[in-house]
Design a protein around this motif. Structure first.
Motif, short mmCIF file in Angstrom:
data_model
loop_
_atom_site.label_atom_id
_atom_site.label_comp_id
_atom_site.label_asym_id
_atom_site.label_seq_id
_atom_site.Cartn_x
_atom_site.Cartn_y
_atom_site.Cartn_z
N LEU A 73 0.84 -1.19 0.00
CA LEU A 73 0.00 0.00 0.00
C LEU A 73 0.88 1.24 0.00
O LEU A 73 2.08 1.18 0.24
CB LEU A 73 -0.90 0.01 1.23
N THR A 90 3.94 2.55 2.97
CA THR A 90 4.22 1.45 3.90
C THR A 90 5.70 1.09 3.95
O THR A 90 6.07 0.12 4.62
CB THR A 90 3.42 0.19 3.52
N THR A 105 2.52 -3.94 4.35
CA THR A 105 1.28 -3.29 4.75
C THR A 105 1.38 -2.95 6.23
O THR A 105 2.26 -3.44 6.93
CB THR A 105 0.05 -4.18 4.48
N VAL A 131 -4.64 0.50 8.16
CA VAL A 131 -4.37 1.39 7.04
C VAL A 131 -4.30 2.86 7.48
O VAL A 131 -3.57 3.66 6.90
CB VAL A 131 -5.43 1.21 5.93
N GLN A 167 -7.48 2.94 0.31
CA GLN A 167 -6.35 2.07 0.63
C GLN A 167 -6.83 0.79 1.31
O GLN A 167 -6.26 -0.29 1.08
CB GLN A 167 -5.34 2.80 1.53
N GLN A 168 -7.89 0.88 2.11
CA GLN A 168 -8.44 -0.32 2.75
C GLN A 168 -8.96 -1.29 1.70
O GLN A 168 -8.75 -2.50 1.79
CB GLN A 168 -9.55 0.07 3.74
N LYS A 190 -6.06 -2.92 -0.11
CA LYS A 190 -5.49 -3.99 0.71
C LYS A 190 -6.28 -5.28 0.51
O LYS A 190 -5.69 -6.36 0.33
CB LYS A 190 -5.49 -3.57 2.18
N TYR A 233 -4.87 -8.93 -1.21
CA TYR A 233 -5.00 -10.27 -0.64
C TYR A 233 -5.70 -11.21 -1.62
O TYR A 233 -5.33 -12.38 -1.74
CB TYR A 233 -5.74 -10.22 0.70
#
Length: 176
Positions: free
Chosen positions: A12, A15, A132, A136, A156-157, A160, A164
């Protein structure tokens, strides 16, 4: 001569990808090169830079995705040549960022599979490291967070979550 290794550091925004990429590069020198995506030194990269930093510059999401992919293709032959010359290549972002960020937009027709298509044929990394934060919102405290278009905590969440899912697809061999 042994082929160099393609090492990818993904993650992200804010990070520590660039910091860790530079540390790894220093450890592998003089037999390594760092390439950051987007590569803002190319013509396509300069257009991407304008899009990321100038919120008044609007493009269709599909076109933006294809520009990011085209930027990777601009550099693909150079990466291949470096690897064949025995140099290690450290990448700061690559294909998986393209998929995760575009899919996170939730645009109809732009699912992860669609987002992968323009990058098929690019070299696959030998090693991928994903960075990460547990939360966030921690990224907001990093210097410069919010300077670019996608540096928004809620977005950004979602990115993420998409990362995954991309990595799950990789494990199930859904991504070649």
């Amino acid at each position: 001569m042994t082929r160099g290794r393609l090492i990818l550091i993904e993650g992200l925004d804010r990070t520590g990808k660039t910091t860790q990429s530079n540390i790894l590069l220093d450890k592998l020198k003089p037999n390594a090169t760092l390439i950051k995506f987007p590569d803002r030194s190319t013509e396509i990269g300069q257009l991407i830079d304008k899009y990321l930093t100038d919120r008044s510059f609007v493009l269709p999401d599909q076109a933006v995705h294809l520009l990011f992919s085209a930027n990777r293709w601009e550099v693909a032959q150079s990466i291949r040549e470096l690897l064949l010359a025995g140099k290690h290549v450290v990448l700061d972002r690559y294909v998986y960022s393209g998929i995760a960020y575009s899919a996170a937009k939730g645009v109809a027709g732009m699912d992860r599979n669609w987002c992968l298509q323009p990058d098929k044929g690019l070299l696959k990394p030998d090693l991928t490291i994903f960075l990460t934060n547990a939360n966030v919102c921690e990224n907001q405290s990093r210097q410069g967070f919010g300077d670019e278009r996608y540096e928004v905590s809620e977005f950004q969440q979602e990115v993420k979550k998409q990362f995954y899912k991309v990595f799950e697809d990789l494990e199930k061999n859904k991504i070649p």
